[in-house]
Design an enzyme around this catalytic site. Structure first.
Site, PDB file in Angstrom:
ATOM      1  N   SER A  24       0.822  -1.201   0.000  1.00 47.50           N
ATOM      2  CA  SER A  24       0.000   0.000   0.000  1.00 47.50           C
ATOM      3  C   SER A  24       0.864   1.262   0.000  1.00 47.50           C
ATOM      4  O   SER A  24       1.644   1.472  -0.926  1.00 47.50           O
ATOM      5  CB  SER A  24      -0.973  -0.035   1.185  1.00 47.50           C
ATOM      6  OG  SER A  24      -1.986   0.934   1.060  1.00 47.50           O
ATOM      7  N   HIS A  51      -8.343  -4.733  -0.915  1.00 44.47           N
ATOM      8  CA  HIS A  51      -7.101  -4.036  -0.574  1.00 44.47           C
ATOM      9  C   HIS A  51      -6.299  -4.843   0.440  1.00 44.47           C
ATOM     10  O   HIS A  51      -6.711  -5.000   1.598  1.00 44.47           O
ATOM     11  CB  HIS A  51      -7.397  -2.651  -0.007  1.00 44.47           C
ATOM     12  CG  HIS A  51      -6.159  -1.821   0.194  1.00 44.47           C
ATOM     13  ND1 HIS A  51      -5.352  -1.438  -0.841  1.00 44.47           N
ATOM     14  CD2 HIS A  51      -5.579  -1.325   1.326  1.00 44.47           C
ATOM     15  CE1 HIS A  51      -4.332  -0.724  -0.384  1.00 44.47           C
ATOM     16  NE2 HIS A  51      -4.449  -0.652   0.936  1.00 44.47           N
ATOM     17  N   ASP A  97      -9.874  -3.365  -5.958  1.00 42.03           N
ATOM     18  CA  ASP A  97      -9.366  -2.701  -4.761  1.00 42.03           C
ATOM     19  C   ASP A  97     -10.086  -1.368  -4.587  1.00 42.03           C
ATOM     20  O   ASP A  97      -9.996  -0.495  -5.444  1.00 42.03           O
ATOM     21  CB  ASP A  97      -7.848  -2.470  -4.911  1.00 42.03           C
ATOM     22  CG  ASP A  97      -7.180  -2.002  -3.620  1.00 42.03           C
ATOM     23  OD1 ASP A  97      -7.816  -1.256  -2.862  1.00 42.03           O
ATOM     24  OD2 ASP A  97      -6.020  -2.372  -3.391  1.00 42.03           O
TER      25      ASP A  97
END
Length: 425
Positions: free
Chosen positions: A205, A363, A334
């Site tokens: 991320s 995610h 996502d």
């Protein structure tokens, strides 16, 4: 229909001429073939059949792999980016308990850390976590478990962003989406401390965005032998706008991330008031992530707006500057690192990069039946294959390497150029 049964479709985005790699047995392969070979079918929990369900399932409290760490506080060696940050090293199980640190984590003794240097050739992985996370995150522990447990042959450390994972804030230099200085220092330290170890990196991320920026900034001089980035938001401006235009995006994801960051910085109120000029009353009223970035990141770094910060910190263009094997893994559904922010065309331009996209996965989720996490397998498979099968010394990009030299233009595009400048007194 397959998605509804939990079977995700997998696709690869890549250059028409992927990077040629030499196997240790003398045969030739390429980066795309390696990425395809190490990526298993993606069979997820059919009850979690879209990105929202996958992502929201992360709130369930499961124990996950039991990874033990020893922590070392590093003092920044940069003239501008001063302060300290914490690095957690995966170690054998221990019984030391430190209530001030995350579970299964204790500090290295001075004697213990002094003896950490080694001339062994074990591969080493340096990991960056996601926004407000740390070495304790379950998605991270699932990914490194195959490398360090059950006879794993890897050494692994996690660079915690400043103030995260119960680390202290000791200067006015916080972390942001382009904070490459700490990972750069750790890679340099690892290269000096373990001269024979092949170094790899893994980012999740926000950490994936930072890692991509770092690898792009280093270019052909990057000391890493390979990198994996997972759930990278790439284009932060596009991701922010996508979240704000939907009710769920704003009232769930933006609010949860904003709240997490507000709570994180509140843990360091005394240090924040001591080292920065941030307005604490404004921080207390932050609800959404973009409000936090406007209040904290813009004030800290001098960006006029959060959108300017997002554009400057994004790693989408940095993909073009990568000159080591880079494997990116994303989910098309996502809801945070949205699909429209993924730089597909840039991946097609650069033979050093391959993007793997699953049709479902959420995610940093990819929950399988039984609670496993699919992303752990392509990550560990890729790293193991590169370290065990590929002749890493044969990957020697030239400083003049360009993704494409077919343009007639008399100008040059700098993919890692940044508008934010360092001003030295």
């Amino acid at each position: 229909m397959m998605d509804w049964l939990g079977r995700a479709k997998i696709s690869f985005t890549h250059s028409t001429s992927p990077l040629i790699l030499e196997e240790k047995d003398g045969t030739k392969t390429d980066l795309l073939k390696v990425c395809e070979k190490v990526t298993p079918p993606c069979q997820l929990n059919p009850l979690l059949f879209n990105g929202h369900l996958q992502t929201m399932w992360t709130v369930t409290k499961v124990h996950g792999p039991q990874i033990y760490y020893r922590r070392r506080i590093f003092h920044a060696d940069h003239k501008v980016y001063t302060g300290t940050f914490a690095v957690d090293f995966a170690v054998d199980p221990h019984e030391d308990v430190d209530e001030t640190l995350p579970p299964r984590t204790a500090y290295y003794s001075e004697e213990g850390f002094a003896g950490i240097a080694s001339e062994d050739s074990r591969p080493m992985l340096i990991v960056l976590h996601g926004l407000s996370g740390g070495s304790h995150e379950i998605y991270l522990r699932y990914a490194i478990e195959p490398l360090v447990l059950k006879g794993g042959e890897w050494e692994v450390c996690v660079v915690n962003s400043r103030g995260c994972a119960n680390s202290e804030v000791t200067s006015g230099v916080l972390f942001n989406a382009r904070a490459t200085w700490d990972i750069r220092q750790v890679v340099k330290w690892a290269r000096e401390t373990f001269p024979n170890r092949p170094l790899f990196a893994l980012g999740f991320s926000l950490g994936a965005n930072i890692l991509t920026n770092y690898v792009g900034e280093e270019g052909a001089s990057c000391p890493l032998k390979g990198a994996v980035v997972v759930g990278n938001p790439f284009n932060l401006d596009a991701s922010n706008k996508a979240l704000k235009r939907s009710l769920v995006g704003k009232q769930v994801y933006q609010r949860v991330m904003g709240t997490n960051m507000r709570e994180l910085i509140s843990l360091h109120k005394e240090s924040i008031l001591k080292f920065t000029k941030l307005d604490w009353d404004t921080i207390r009223n932050v609800k959404y992530l973009y409000e936090f970035d406007r209040t904290v990141q813009c004030t800290t770094w001098g960006y006029p707006t959060e959108d300017a910060y997002y554009r400057d910190a994004s790693s989408a263009d940095a993909v073009l500057a990568v000159r080591i094997p880079l494997f990116a893994i994303s989910a098309a559904d996502d809801p945070i690192a949205v699909n429209e922010a993924v730089p597909y065309e840039e991946f097609k331009q650069n033979p050093y990069t391959v993007l793997c996209t699953t049709s479902i996965g959420g995610h940093l989720s990819w929950f399988e039946l039984g609670g496993g996490r699919w992303h752990a397998r392509p990550i560990s498979n890729f790293l193991k294959y590169m370290a065990s099968n590929i002749k890493l010394d044969s990957i020697r990009p030239k400083l003049s390497d360009e993704a494409s030299d077919t343009s007639d233009a008399r100008t040059r595009f700098d993919p890692v150029g940044r508008k934010l400048e360092i001003i030295l007194d």
